[in-house]
Every structure is written in C-alpha cells, then in structure tokens.
Design a protein around this motif. Structure first.
Motif, mmCIF file in Angstrom:
data_model
loop_
_atom_site.group_PDB
_atom_site.id
_atom_site.type_symbol
_atom_site.label_atom_id
_atom_site.label_comp_id
_atom_site.label_asym_id
_atom_site.label_seq_id
_atom_site.Cartn_x
_atom_site.Cartn_y
_atom_site.Cartn_z
ATOM 1 N N ARG A 12 0.822 -1.216 0.000
ATOM 2 C CA ARG A 12 0.000 0.000 0.000
ATOM 3 C C ARG A 12 0.860 1.272 0.000
ATOM 4 O O ARG A 12 1.067 1.883 -1.031
ATOM 5 N N ASP A 13 1.416 1.677 1.135
ATOM 6 C CA ASP A 13 2.039 2.997 1.163
ATOM 7 C C ASP A 13 3.303 3.083 0.318
ATOM 8 O O ASP A 13 3.523 4.069 -0.394
ATOM 9 N N LYS A 177 0.986 9.590 12.574
ATOM 10 C CA LYS A 177 1.201 9.530 11.126
ATOM 11 C C LYS A 177 1.969 10.761 10.684
ATOM 12 O O LYS A 177 1.414 11.851 10.588
ATOM 13 N N HIS A 207 4.202 5.900 12.147
ATOM 14 C CA HIS A 207 4.232 5.816 10.688
ATOM 15 C C HIS A 207 4.983 7.040 10.172
ATOM 16 O O HIS A 207 4.593 8.170 10.430
ATOM 17 N N HIS A 209 7.924 8.641 6.915
ATOM 18 C CA HIS A 209 8.461 8.474 5.560
ATOM 19 C C HIS A 209 9.919 8.931 5.546
ATOM 20 O O HIS A 209 10.294 9.825 6.295
ATOM 21 N N GLN A 243 8.808 4.163 3.177
ATOM 22 C CA GLN A 243 9.191 3.907 4.575
ATOM 23 C C GLN A 243 10.626 3.378 4.675
ATOM 24 O O GLN A 243 11.205 2.991 3.667
#
Ligand code: CO
Length: 465
Positions: A12-13, A177, A207, A209, A243
């Motif tokens: 997904r991400d 997030k 979460h 990035h 990630q």
C-alpha cells in the motif's frame, strides 16, 4: 524481552509513495503465501489510493483484490488506511455510507482499520470507529490515527491530549502519522515518552516516511522511547518518499536484543521477489528514481515535498517563478491565518494555491478559492486553532460557520438507491454499489467492461463447443 513489531507497507504505502499505487494484484499474488509466514504485526495492503487505482488504472475490482489478499494471507492481519468521514476520497459521505463501507471492508477480509482526519477533528472519525465496533470480528482492530505536523499550537501537550481523547473514544491502538517525514528524533523522543506515560499499555504505532532523510534516526529514538509498532517496507521498495527498510530495521533491532517476531529468511525472500518487479517499473518509467532520493527541502522550507513541487509547477505554468520566494514566505502566513491545518491532502494544496494567489494578485485574500471558503465555513471540520477573525468575517459575513457533521448525519439511504438506479443490471452486489458511491465514473466504466468481457467470453465458449 522487549518487543517492537513491524507493519509491512510494500502493498500500500510504499506502492503509493514510490509508484502512484500502480502495482496490480497479479504482480504480488505469488509471494503472499510466504509473506503470510513472515511474522509481521500486519500487512498494509488496502485503502488509501489502492481502491481508486484499481478501478481507474488497473481494471481490477478492489473488493476482489481484498478477497484475494484474505485468501492468501489467512494468518496475517490485513490493514487498511481510511480517511474518516471521507472514506477513500476527499468529500464527506453520509453516515450510512461510512457504516456500510466498513461493514463490507470487514466482511471481505480487513482486520486493522487505521482511521484519520486531515484536521485531527475527531468528530470526523467517530462514525467510522463506531461502525468498526459494530461489525468487529474477533481479530478486528480500530486504530485511531493522528496527522502529525509542526506549528505553534501543535505542542507535545496537545498531542497527549489528542491521544487521551482517542483512547476515551474507544480506539484499540493509536498511530502517529508523520506523512511528510518531518518528525525529528528529538521530537519523537519527547512525544512518544509523553504519550506512553499518558495512555499506559495501549499499543502506540509510528508511521513515517524517509523523504527528508530523518526516518531511521527518528525510529531509533522512537524505539528507545517505547514505541510498540513501526511501519517499514521491504528494502527494494524502501527509502525516498517510502518507509524505512524492513530487513534493515530487523537487523538493527536484533542487536539491541529486541524481538520483532520476523523470520529473517522469509523477509529476505520477500525482497528477492519484489526486486525484479521494482526493476520492471523503473524500466517503464512508472517508478521515478527521483522518488527514491533524499530531499531535505521540506525541512528548510517547512512544507511537504509534494507541496513544493506542486507550487513550482504552478508558478512555472504561469511564468511567475520570479515570485517563488514571496510565495514561499506567504505559505506560513496563510497557514497561520487558517488556524494551522496539518499540511496534508487536500489542505496542503489549498494553502499552497492560496499563497500563490495572494502573491500573484498583489493583495492578500482579494481572491479566495472556493475550497478555502468552504474550509473557513467549517465544511472540513474545526481548525486546530482559531481562524484569523478578519479573514473569517470576509468569508462568512454575518452568517455562522456550519457544522460539517449536520449533513453527514442524514441517513436517507438515497446514496444507495441512486447508485442502484444508475448501475441497473451492471450491479451484482453491495460491493458494486459501494464502489459506485465512492468513484461513480470509474466504477461505471469498470462494470461496463466487466460485462462486455464476460459476454465475449460466453460467445467464445459456445463457439468452441
Ligand atoms: Co504514509
């Protein structure tokens, strides 16, 4: 033994951040049986942009994809990302639609529903939460998610208050997030220690990035500060706007004596499987290597990378790049005027475009976009801090702000009736109706294709006989 678990995001991400969610199910079906044995906390595989992408670009039924994932991952928690009252889109849906969407998501195989609102207005995630509770199966988890941002009003105390609120609302876990990857190690330490003190043994998830290059440092500090779960992506789909890497974190955690429950051989096998897939999309241009690089601009300019590139594109289009510095300086002012909304879609675009307009017109708020007007009217929810009174008056005049929930609460069932009517005999199940409510044009096209394909196949079969 201390324990930190990992959520794998490649489906997904990572897929969304690096290659605009263009991975078809058929590309990864072959590795799911192995992934099921890896020992992840969960696999994030649905929601976000996957639903739209299935219908719009991949000619896939998103529900069919979910059932496939469920069948091939019987022992792993399947996780989705949900934009609260906006479900997987950008507008508010009625409460009965939100409830049905969640009922069907759980029915088709979702275990963990991570729910957020761009403004952290928790009224916008309440219906989704209550629906999860209503249709929950034994393994279902409702995860309350906070959109992380920095501003004078977003203090550690404010975040602690939000976490207490999420706990009180009845969420099972809490996720921070950091969509722009701007949480520093220092901030992570203060935040996570404070939150853990306040919410006790409730599971806390981070979460983030790698966009700005801080993620590994931030995660390390988060682990030292008591985080329970972190999101990572198999290494060939990690880094850049995605990630941090799963295998790398596994290796580092092991030396700390922290158990993350992963099977080393399997997580390496997973990466080996995805390597040629990644290469295929690098070769055909769908995965731009630029998205794999580190870009610290977001830290310099205090705006997310995507927002900056959007602004540069707009200014270039208008032959006004000479106004870049002014527009950049205008962003924090607009954001302050609007009560410091987190710079996440769609607010990042709204703030950025308004800043550009203010500068190009030469008079602040002479032109105000429809979206910003609606935001000031309260249609998106309550701003984190009060909106500038003068600006507010300019938009509202003598009228009062609206309660965005008033419209949501109308459970007339008309969304369902209208969808059924529009689809006619194309519609076979509740899932078709739900797809149509979320993405009408794409779903209509998809279902027409489905029907045509089946008719062709039927003709073919008869001729064969
Ligand atoms: Co993300």
């Amino acid at each position: 033994m201390k324990k930190v678990q990992l959520t794998e995001t490649v489906l997904r991400d990572a897929n969304q951040s690096l290659m605009a969610t263009r991975l078809p199910y058929s590309d990864y079906e072959g590795i799911l049986a192995d992934m099921d044995k890896a020992g992840y906390y969960s696999i994030e595989c649905w929601g976000g942009a996957t639903f739209d992408s299935c219908l719009r670009y991949l000619n896939e039924d998103p529900w069919e994809r979910l059932r496939g994932l469920r069948k091939n991952l019987p022992n792993t928690r399947l996780q989705m990302l949900l934009r609260g009252q906006n479900l997987l889109g950008y507008k508010h849906y009625h409460d009965d639609v939100v409830e049905k969407f969640i009922e069907l998501s759980i029915k088709n195989g979702i275990d963990v529903i991570r729910i957020f609102d761009a403004l952290n207005d928790f009224r916008n995630i309440e219906t989704a939460l209550n629906s999860v509770k209503k249709y929950a199966k034994e393994k279902t988890i409702a995860s309350g998610c906070i959109s992380y941002t920095q501003s004078p009003v977003h203090t550690v105390d404010k975040y602690i208050e939000m976490c207490k609120e999420l706990k009180k609302m009845g969420f099972d876990t809490i996720c921070l997030k950091d969509m722009a990857g701007t949480m520093s190690p220092y901030e992570a330490e203060n935040l996570i220690k404070g939150i853990k003190d306040a919410i006790g043994d409730m599971t806390l998830i981070l979460h983030t990035h790698c966009t700005t290059g801080m993620a590994y440092m931030t995660i390390t500090k988060a682990i030292e500060s008591g985080i329970d779960v972190i999101d990572t992506a198999t290494s060939c789909f990690s880094g850049g706007t995605s990630q941090p890497s799963t295998e790398t974190m596994f290796y580092a955690l092991q030396q700390y004596g922290i158990d993350c429950g992963l099977d080393e051989e399997i997580i390496n096998k997973v990466n080996d499987y995805f390597k040629p897939i990644k290469q295929k999309y690098v070769d055909n241009g769908q995965l731009n290597p630029k998205s794999l690089a580190t870009d610290a601009q977001a830290l310099v300019y205090k705006v997310p990378g995507g927002m900056l590139s959007n602004m540069i594109a707009n200014l270039t289009d208008m032959h006004a790049m000479d106004k870049f510095d002014d527009a950049l300086a205008e962003i924090p002012k607009v954001r302050a005027d609007l009560g410091y909304p987190p710079l996440v879609t769609p607010l990042s675009q709204m703030v950025g475009n308004q800043a550009v307009t203010n500068v190009l017109v030469g008079e602040r708020y002479k032109n105000i976009s429809k979206e910003v007007k609606n935001y000031i009217k309260g249609e998106y929810g309550i701003a984190p801090a009060p909106i500038d009174p003068e600006l507010s008056k300019k938009v509202l005049g003598d009228s009062m702000p609206v309660d965005c929930r008033d419209e949501d609460k109308k459970r007339t069932g008309e969304d369902f009736t209208n969808a059924k009517e529009a689809l006619g005999d194309l519609c076979r199940c509740e899932e078709d109706i739900m797809s149509y409510i979320c993405y009408p044009d794409q779903t209509l096209k998809f279902l027409q294709n489905r029907k045509a394909q089946e008719e062709n196949e039927a003709v073919y079969t008869i001729e064969e006989m």
